[in-house]
Design a protein around this motif. Structure first.
Motif, PDB file in Angstrom:
ATOM      1  N   LEU A  62       0.840  -1.201   0.000  1.00  0.00           N
ATOM      2  CA  LEU A  62       0.000   0.000   0.000  1.00  0.00           C
ATOM      3  C   LEU A  62       0.877   1.254   0.000  1.00  0.00           C
ATOM      4  CD1 LEU A  62      -2.811  -1.071   2.498  1.00  0.00           C
ATOM      5  CD2 LEU A  62      -3.046  -0.705   0.029  1.00  0.00           C
ATOM      6  N   ARG A  63       1.971   1.211   0.770  1.00  0.00           N
ATOM      7  CA  ARG A  63       2.880   2.355   0.793  1.00  0.00           C
ATOM      8  C   ARG A  63       3.471   2.598  -0.600  1.00  0.00           C
ATOM      9  NH1 ARG A  63       5.181   0.128   5.667  1.00  0.00           N
ATOM     10  NH2 ARG A  63       3.165   0.269   6.697  1.00  0.00           N
ATOM     11  N   ASN A  64       3.775   1.502  -1.303  1.00  0.00           N
ATOM     12  CA  ASN A  64       4.333   1.639  -2.656  1.00  0.00           C
ATOM     13  C   ASN A  64       3.326   2.157  -3.671  1.00  0.00           C
ATOM     14  OD1 ASN A  64       6.828   0.769  -1.965  1.00  0.00           O
ATOM     15  ND2 ASN A  64       6.398  -1.392  -2.395  1.00  0.00           N
ATOM     16  N   LEU A  65       2.060   1.985  -3.371  1.00  0.00           N
ATOM     17  CA  LEU A  65       1.037   2.381  -4.351  1.00  0.00           C
ATOM     18  C   LEU A  65       0.661   3.855  -4.240  1.00  0.00           C
ATOM     19  CD1 LEU A  65      -1.449  -0.637  -4.318  1.00  0.00           C
ATOM     20  CD2 LEU A  65       0.317  -0.083  -5.990  1.00  0.00           C
ATOM     21  N   LYS A  66       1.010   4.451  -3.094  1.00  0.00           N
ATOM     22  CA  LYS A  66       0.605   5.828  -2.820  1.00  0.00           C
ATOM     23  C   LYS A  66       0.930   6.776  -3.964  1.00  0.00           C
ATOM     24  CE  LYS A  66       1.669   6.189   1.736  1.00  0.00           C
ATOM     25  NZ  LYS A  66       2.491   6.691   2.804  1.00  0.00           N
ATOM     26  N   HIS A  67       2.126   6.595  -4.541  1.00  0.00           N
ATOM     27  CA  HIS A  67       2.594   7.546  -5.554  1.00  0.00           C
ATOM     28  C   HIS A  67       1.677   7.557  -6.787  1.00  0.00           C
ATOM     29  CE1 HIS A  67       4.228   3.922  -7.380  1.00  0.00           C
ATOM     30  NE2 HIS A  67       4.242   4.607  -8.505  1.00  0.00           N
ATOM     31  N   LEU A  68       0.964   6.450  -7.020  1.00  0.00           N
ATOM     32  CA  LEU A  68       0.087   6.404  -8.201  1.00  0.00           C
ATOM     33  C   LEU A  68      -1.019   7.454  -8.107  1.00  0.00           C
ATOM     34  CD1 LEU A  68      -0.317   2.546  -8.703  1.00  0.00           C
ATOM     35  CD2 LEU A  68       1.021   4.124 -10.095  1.00  0.00           C
ATOM     36  N   ASN A  71      -0.146  10.849  -9.793  1.00  0.00           N
ATOM     37  CA  ASN A  71      -0.377  10.937 -11.250  1.00  0.00           C
ATOM     38  C   ASN A  71      -1.862  10.946 -11.570  1.00  0.00           C
ATOM     39  OD1 ASN A  71       2.322  10.513 -11.126  1.00  0.00           O
ATOM     40  ND2 ASN A  71       2.185   8.344 -11.724  1.00  0.00           N
ATOM     41  N   ASN A  72      -2.640  10.267 -10.752  1.00  0.00           N
ATOM     42  CA  ASN A  72      -4.064  10.129 -11.030  1.00  0.00           C
ATOM     43  C   ASN A  72      -4.881  10.370  -9.757  1.00  0.00           C
ATOM     44  OD1 ASN A  72      -6.617   9.377 -11.720  1.00  0.00           O
ATOM     45  ND2 ASN A  72      -6.130   7.235 -12.188  1.00  0.00           N
ATOM     46  N   PRO A  73      -5.225  11.618  -9.491  1.00  0.00           N
ATOM     47  CA  PRO A  73      -5.900  11.949  -8.223  1.00  0.00           C
ATOM     48  C   PRO A  73      -7.260  11.255  -8.082  1.00  0.00           C
ATOM     49  CG  PRO A  73      -5.208  13.943  -9.395  1.00  0.00           C
ATOM     50  CD  PRO A  73      -4.994  12.808 -10.330  1.00  0.00           C
ATOM     51  N   LEU A  74      -7.842  10.809  -9.199  1.00  0.00           N
ATOM     52  CA  LEU A  74      -9.159  10.152  -9.104  1.00  0.00           C
ATOM     53  C   LEU A  74      -9.043   8.657  -8.821  1.00  0.00           C
ATOM     54  CD1 LEU A  74     -11.091  11.901 -12.008  1.00  0.00           C
ATOM     55  CD2 LEU A  74     -11.192  12.374  -9.545  1.00  0.00           C
ATOM     56  N   LEU A  75      -7.781   8.158  -8.769  1.00  0.00           N
ATOM     57  CA  LEU A  75      -7.578   6.724  -8.511  1.00  0.00           C
ATOM     58  C   LEU A  75      -8.193   6.316  -7.169  1.00  0.00           C
ATOM     59  CD1 LEU A  75      -6.089   3.997  -9.093  1.00  0.00           C
ATOM     60  CD2 LEU A  75      -4.133   4.955  -7.852  1.00  0.00           C
ATOM     61  N   ILE A  76      -8.902   5.184  -7.184  1.00  0.00           N
ATOM     62  CA  ILE A  76      -9.467   4.648  -5.939  1.00  0.00           C
ATOM     63  C   ILE A  76      -8.650   3.429  -5.532  1.00  0.00           C
ATOM     64  CG2 ILE A  76     -11.476   3.503  -4.916  1.00  0.00           C
ATOM     65  CD1 ILE A  76     -13.244   5.167  -6.714  1.00  0.00           C
ATOM     66  N   ILE A  77      -8.189   3.419  -4.273  1.00  0.00           N
ATOM     67  CA  ILE A  77      -7.487   2.237  -3.766  1.00  0.00           C
ATOM     68  C   ILE A  77      -8.358   1.592  -2.680  1.00  0.00           C
ATOM     69  CG2 ILE A  77      -5.430   1.366  -2.579  1.00  0.00           C
ATOM     70  CD1 ILE A  77      -3.814   3.576  -3.851  1.00  0.00           C
ATOM     71  N   GLY A  78      -8.677   0.334  -2.873  1.00  0.00           N
ATOM     72  CA  GLY A  78      -9.527  -0.379  -1.918  1.00  0.00           C
ATOM     73  C   GLY A  78      -8.814  -1.573  -1.322  1.00  0.00           C
ATOM     74  N   VAL A  79      -9.088  -1.837  -0.044  1.00  0.00           N
ATOM     75  CA  VAL A  79      -8.576  -3.049   0.596  1.00  0.00           C
ATOM     76  C   VAL A  79      -9.767  -3.950   0.855  1.00  0.00           C
ATOM     77  CG1 VAL A  79      -7.469  -4.003   2.658  1.00  0.00           C
ATOM     78  CG2 VAL A  79      -6.602  -1.885   1.645  1.00  0.00           C
ATOM     79  N   ILE A  80      -9.707  -5.177   0.330  1.00  0.00           N
ATOM     80  CA  ILE A  80     -10.810  -6.106   0.536  1.00  0.00           C
ATOM     81  C   ILE A  80     -10.251  -7.384   1.188  1.00  0.00           C
ATOM     82  CG2 ILE A  80     -12.081  -5.148  -1.430  1.00  0.00           C
ATOM     83  CD1 ILE A  80     -11.282  -7.561  -3.083  1.00  0.00           C
TER      84      ILE A  80
END
Ligand code: 5AD
Ligand code: SF4
Length: 443
Positions: A62-68, A71-80
């Motif tokens: 998750l820490r590594n994904l933060k930077h995405l 580039n894309n402020p509308l990106l949604i990151i979900g934990v399931i």
């Protein structure tokens, strides 16, 4: 416009199967599956809580994904999945980049929850259910080789092994309507699949009752096996306490039910087994193994073992090693005990085996299993097996690999064979991990 969905899965086969259900639900709600994480509009991480390390890996990811998100402020990151269920809102505090938290029984709500996130804010849904089985959802196949697929036949677990977080993250046990399982298997066969693995935390306690008729796991296995003699049927995972003679007979009876049983022993000493709340003894376990060997002499046997559970003495550990030898497993998954918050062990017992002792015991277990696997593989040299070709070996495109009924991987040099073929291979040599052989045209 359709949203591009990327799903990344950690943990067990059950989780991989769940990701395919999630993919299906969202594909019907204006999402398309995307293979490149950098192009995704929605990233879902399907997580595992079984050991602390599994959770640590996800936090790192998750820490590594933060930077995405830059580039894309509308990106949604979900934990399931299981970590979502275990940590709930706390995950949002720990990882502010996360927008969405959804537990294993709430995947039908994903379209609505994603919509809530789109409107601004965060969404959390972690209610467990007593009857959700997603039985009407035909999974989309993710990363599929087109040959083998998982079918989830039940959900949840209520065995409450003292070390295990699963009953808390996946809720009560419930079985899926057998007709929907058979239909899913038939659809796979129609689409060219050759192997299905029926999945559940404890498949032996599968049970369905309707209009006075009952279906237990043996019956379900025979229903699936009878769909086509060209369909191989496997299952995972079994609890030794519920492994019935009827099931052993069913495995023996059908040539397309694979001769391979995963039977987690966890420990070899009765006092540790009792403390683990496994509900069987070493003697009971050995009796079940002997019943398997008597009915299915060529049956592959694999197991799970935990080193260094609370209170485990050196004597207890030696009993684990001796049980391993007595059974002679073909392979094993081996772990150091990891305390999970909220479990019976975490609440009632002291995690008192020092880390270095756990590590040393685990190494001894791994070394012994290496010897047992090599011994088992050597016995196969000179024998011919039918394998189902699953893919190309990593080393060379000319080398294909497949599994035999006993679930052992065999590599051979291809001529005109392709993925999905049944091929007869004579084993010529081996390591502890793989067998190597040559194709034979006739047995
Ligand atoms: N620590 C270490 N291993 C565990 N397993 C389950 N819970 C724990 C834990 N807390 C192992 C068991 C199980 C496998 C899936 O993971 O061996 O069978
Ligand atoms: Fe991990 Fe267990 Fe959840 Fe599977 S069910 S993802 S192994 S915690």
């Amino acid at each position: 416009m359709s949203k591009k969905l990327y799903i990344e899965t950690y943990g067990c086969q059950m989780n991989f199967s769940d990701s395919e259900i999630v993919g299906s639900i969202l594909s019907q709600n204006d999402c398309i599956l995307e293979e490149d994480i950098n192009s995704a509009d929605i990233i879902l991480i399907n997580t595992c809580s079984i050991r602390e390390n599994a959770e640590k890996r996800v936090f790192n990811r998750l820490r590594n994904l933060k930077h995405l998100k830059k580039n894309n402020p509308l990106l949604i990151i979900g934990v399931i999945g299981c970590m979502a269920e275990r940590l709930k809102e706390d995950l949002l505090k720990k990882e502010p980049a996360v927008d969405l938290i959804v537990g294993p029984d709430a995947y039908r709500d994903l379209p609505k929850l994603l919509n809530d996130v789109n409107l601004g804010g965060k969404a959390v849904q972690t209610l467990l259910s007593e009857d959700e089985t997603y039985d009407d959802i035909l999974p989309v196949r993710i990363d599929s080789n087109g040959v083998s697929a998982f079918i989830s036949i039940m959900r949840g677990c209520q065995n409450f092994c003292a070390y295990c977080v699963v009953p808390y993250t996946r809720g009560k046990e419930r079985s899926r309507d057998p007709q929907t399982i058979v239909n899913e298997a038939k659809t796979l066969v129609e689409n060219g699949f050759k192997e299905v693995t029926l999945l559940g935390q404890n498949v032996n306690s599968y049970f369905w009752k309707e209009n006075g008729e009952t279906v237990n796991f043996s019956k379900l296995m025979s229903m699936v096996a009878e769909i086509s003699p060209l369909l191989r049927v496997r299952f995972a995972t079994s609890h030794p306490k519920d492994l019935s003679n009827e099931l052993i007979q069913t495995i023996a009876k059908y040539s397309n039910i694979c001769k391979s049983i995963h039977l987690p022993m966890q420990a070899g000493s009765n006092s540790v087994l009792k403390k683990m709340n496994r509900k069987y003894t070493r003697e009971w376990y050995l009796e079940r193994v002997n019943a398997i060997k008597a009915a299915i002499p060529d049956c592959g046997l694999s197991t799970d073992i935990i080193a260094g559970f609370c209170g485990e003495t050196e004597e207890d550990h030696k009993e684990t090693l001796s049980l391993m030898k007595e059974v002679g497993y073909d392979s094993a998954f081996m772990f150091k005990y990891s305390e999970r918050p909220g479990t019976t062990a975490a609440r009632n017992y002291e995690n008192d085996v020092p880390e270095d002792v756990k590590g040393r015991r685990l190494e001894e277990i791994i070394a012994l299993q290496g010897e047992l696997s090599l011994e088992s593989n050597k016995k196969d040299i000179g024998n011919t097996f039918e394998i189902l070709v699953e893919g190309q070996s990593k080393r060379s495109k000319k080398q294909l690999f497949g599994r035999n009924s006993q679930n052992k991987v065999i590599i051979f040099t291809a001529t005109d064979e392709k993925i999905g073929d049944y091929v007869n291979v004579t084993v010529l040599d081996c390591t502890a991990a793989t067998l190597r052989g040559d194709r034979v045209k006739e047995i």
